[in-house]
Design an enzyme around this catalytic site. Sequence first.
Site, PDB file in Angstrom:
ATOM      1  N   ASP A 194       0.943   8.859 -51.990  1.00  0.00           N
ATOM      2  CA  ASP A 194       1.594  10.223 -51.997  1.00  0.00           C
ATOM      3  C   ASP A 194       1.368  10.825 -50.773  1.00  0.00           C
ATOM      4  OD1 ASP A 194       2.357  12.547 -52.959  1.00  0.00           O
ATOM      5  OD2 ASP A 194       0.937  13.010 -54.398  1.00  0.00           O
ATOM      6  N   HIS A 367      -1.853  17.438 -56.346  1.00  0.00           N
ATOM      7  CA  HIS A 367      -1.740  16.551 -55.155  1.00  0.00           C
ATOM      8  C   HIS A 367      -2.920  16.893 -54.305  1.00  0.00           C
ATOM      9  CE1 HIS A 367       2.380  15.351 -56.313  1.00  0.00           C
ATOM     10  NE2 HIS A 367       2.481  16.645 -56.752  1.00  0.00           N
TER      11      HIS A 367
END
Lengths: 554, 554
Positions: A194, A367
């Site tokens: 990611d 995140h």
Amino acid sequence: MPSKKLRVLPLGGLGEIGKNMTVIEFDGKIVVVDTGLMFPTAEMHGIDLVLPDFSYLRDRADDIEAIVLTHGHEDHVGALPYVLREIGEPPVIYGGLLTIGMVRSKLDEHKLSDAKLQELPAGETVQRGPFKLELVHLAHSIPDMRGVLITTEVGSMLMTGDYKFDQTPVDGRPADIPRLAEIGRDGLLLLCGDSTNADRPGVAPSESSVGPALLRQFSQCKGRIIVTSFASNIHRVQQVIDAAVELDRKVALVGRSMRKNFNIASNLGIAKAPQGIFIQPREIENFPDEKVVVISTGSQGEPLSALRRMANNDHRDVQLHSGDTVVFSATPVPGNERAVNETIDRIYEIGATVITAKDAPIHASGHGWQEEIKLMLNLTKPRYVMPVHGDHKRLRLHAELAEAVGVDSKNIFRGRNGLPLEVDGRGAGFGEDIHAGTMYVDGVNIGDPDDAALRDRREISADGIFIVVVTISNDDGSVVADPEVIFRGVAFLEEADALVDQLSDLVEDQLEDAAKAGTREPQVIEEDLHDAVGKFVFQKLKRRPMILPVVIEV
Amino acid sequence: MPSKKLRVLPLGGLGEIGKNMTVIEFDGKIVVVDTGLMFPTAEMHGIDLVLPDFSYLRDRADDIEAIVLTHGHEDHVGALPYVLREIGEPPVIYGGLLTIGMVRSKLDEHKLSDAKLQELPAGETVQRGPFKLELVHLAHSIPDMRGVLITTEVGSMLMTGDYKFDQTPVDGRPADIPRLAEIGRDGLLLLCGDSTNADRPGVAPSESSVGPALLRQFSQCKGRIIVTSFASNIHRVQQVIDAAVELDRKVALVGRSMRKNFNIASNLGIAKAPQGIFIQPREIENFPDEKVVVISTGSQGEPLSALRRMANNDHRDVQLHSGDTVVFSATPVPGNERAVNETIDRIYEIGATVITAKDAPIHASGHGWQEEIKLMLNLTKPRYVMPVHGDHKRLRLHAELAEAVGVDSKNIFRGRNGLPLEVDGRGAGFGEDIHAGTMYVDGVNIGDPDDAALRDRREISADGIFIVVVTISNDDGSVVADPEVIFRGVAFLEEADALVDQLSDLVEDQLEDAAKAGTREPQVIEEDLHDAVGKFVFQKLKRRPMILPVVIEV
């Protein structure tokens, strides 16, 4: 002969934020990791959803061994109903407990109840064709987030999905660092990680830091509290409920997805609330303002969301007023800034107070930031790295982070949608580009963004449309009725009647000329009319509306 | 009898960011301060510009003593050509030197060269009817910014325009604090102050802090440097040029407004560059990369701007490549975030590097922060305060700042567009609301946002349009040609032909029914067709395109 290389083909999520979808191939077989969507921008007139173009899978449907879903967010699972419709006989779908619960509910709504959904507990493995699949527990802004470890005879790869290394997650289950370390020790061929926060130095704040901050804010509120957040962020909703309990306030869940997601999580034992804490939205007015917390959808300013309706004085159950405090426990996803700011300003106009993540630490990203991305790289020690889930900027920054922790720059691949990375024990490189684009969901249809419908809408939405109907005789091509000139969406006011008259004259002249020249084919007449009317309109209005001539033969 | 109250009627700029325009009235006469515009959002299909609805001025044209412009930004002067066209005999227009220079150029483009533009030097006064006018020098992100002091027999008011208390402005002329203090000492009845940064604690950084930061960044660049900023920020452009001189680089100005504004400022002696520093955009490729600085429009990601074209690989003179550094010496205006981010990401995709104000202090806002707003209040000591230039949030925060420095809360007025504040020595209060809305410029026309054209565009842009043409006999109402069904912007693919056939059948059935029932009026037939076709299309497509029936009688 089927390739004995591990082939990783991103269909979405590279060079963009959203619609994450990756096809993993080995020995002629396929595993699909995530099937995400994006939401349309205002420029995509009337488009409902944006999907990756997954036509590549259509011809390969029989080869699909499994679909694996990392977590239940729309940008990772939202395209699943459309994918399943396309590929016929449904493959088995693996994911964590909540992911499977949320996806089941979604597929039911799409009348796809025969999908083979199966929870795969973290740490267990399953063999599907040439692939050994294992889910690795990670932390994110939704429970039951799992990275996907895929092992083949040439080696293993890890798709991280969305993750953070939250040391104090709300459910007490931090990312499985020991397992990631083992994966690194055993030798990882490829890491696809990611990139969402590759531009933020440091470490993301823990989700559990948000609860105390919310409680501090709530305890200063004298009137009602309306909290908005992502409905799928179960732990956030849980922390809001906990704060409400602490302050002896009742809780109303407002907005369809808020109620739905909490119910699913509650039924699975993932969310908990004491008996009697909840009230129905229609009961809110029966309680004193200082005894109520509303948890609402609409943190992104979505046009039909509950909070947007409240801000527009248009919600059935909640009428905002001075004394209310609206708490945005979320930040705008890039592109939603305007919608969020408009919503906030309407709330100010009503006289209520707004608290956002700029005012207090009441939001934490799901995140990981730069130090977490580096930690993932250091733990899993991949030979090859291909950053995913990010726009071009973030993919590049992620690549720089990989280099910073010592990955050889020639082993770092900056990919793009449609470009397959082919890897085995001897090396890695990009294969041949396939077409990978975007599909639009438009009502009940799925189409290409370049299709005529959207092009026409763009044209008409800019300058409107003129329709010119002429009626000619089948016998001799003579004009048998006055031409009709109709317009819609064209900006001209006082002079409209005069212009239509002039246009009618122009059309009649054109038809006379055509008759004199012996032109009889409707298509030729239509083309001539199109050009003449277009030219005239541009001279008068400095605009280029769509011109649509219709020749009727009687 | 004309009112002996000072009447302040905002036509724009309250509850929004942009289109600032205020009508000041006394004794039946008018001064207009600023005539600004806004840029349209993507939802305003095909609209070019957004103006305040200034129809109030149309009937009062003869009473206008003067138009006073605080500075040359579009949100303060952009509507001037449209206002001048509307009010006939043009009143005298006052402003600072650069403001007048920029406006003259704008009016020339609009073929309004007979406007009576007049520089009013700061500190001088002019009497226009019952108004004594004086401009007060302030600092902003464009030179020659002036507050407007308007004195009548009942007292004075100050419209600040946009300002900051920059102690080290690039031109060495800080805001005229001594004069503001005098105004406060002499007694100010009303202050209407800028609210743009009422949400930012502290003091804005000085414009002159940007130059050294730019130089530091530039000196680390090995390749070309492309700087983008607002073309009107002459001092910023000046500082970029100064840095280029320092580093022995040539400068190319790219983008129409960049070249135009620099020329105007240069001719007025406001901007200066050494001989031979400039090269033409087409010459850029003739110089080594490390010897070039490009200064470009497009800092807001505007679709047709030079930088956006470069990012799209579509600029005639500048092809971006790896090694280039693009420096955003500006921040996105609220609402432009998506366009700016898209531009940045395309530049990353090309492989060039991007530096924004997040990475280094290479931008300074032109609007004072909270401490500066308080300073303005403390210096001018107004009896009444009405915050302007801000959305609802910022107007409220500005009101709170006024209270914080000791202005009595009942003397602070939170106004809105169209609501006049009436003030004299005895008191202040809102008068009767007038209609104050928005007008759209759409090609050569100015219209109402509610007008049919935009409504139609919205409808068609969402779901497309079906046109059904039927031809009936004048004699007996019988159908004399097959119905024509045409669609544009409607999303349906494979089944299109079948659906059009079904629709044609449906239309024929409808016409038969109408004939049997003896219905002959085209309007009734059209209405029936509209409903029947709409219902059928919705059943099939779950969409509500515009249905446009046309009955032709022959």
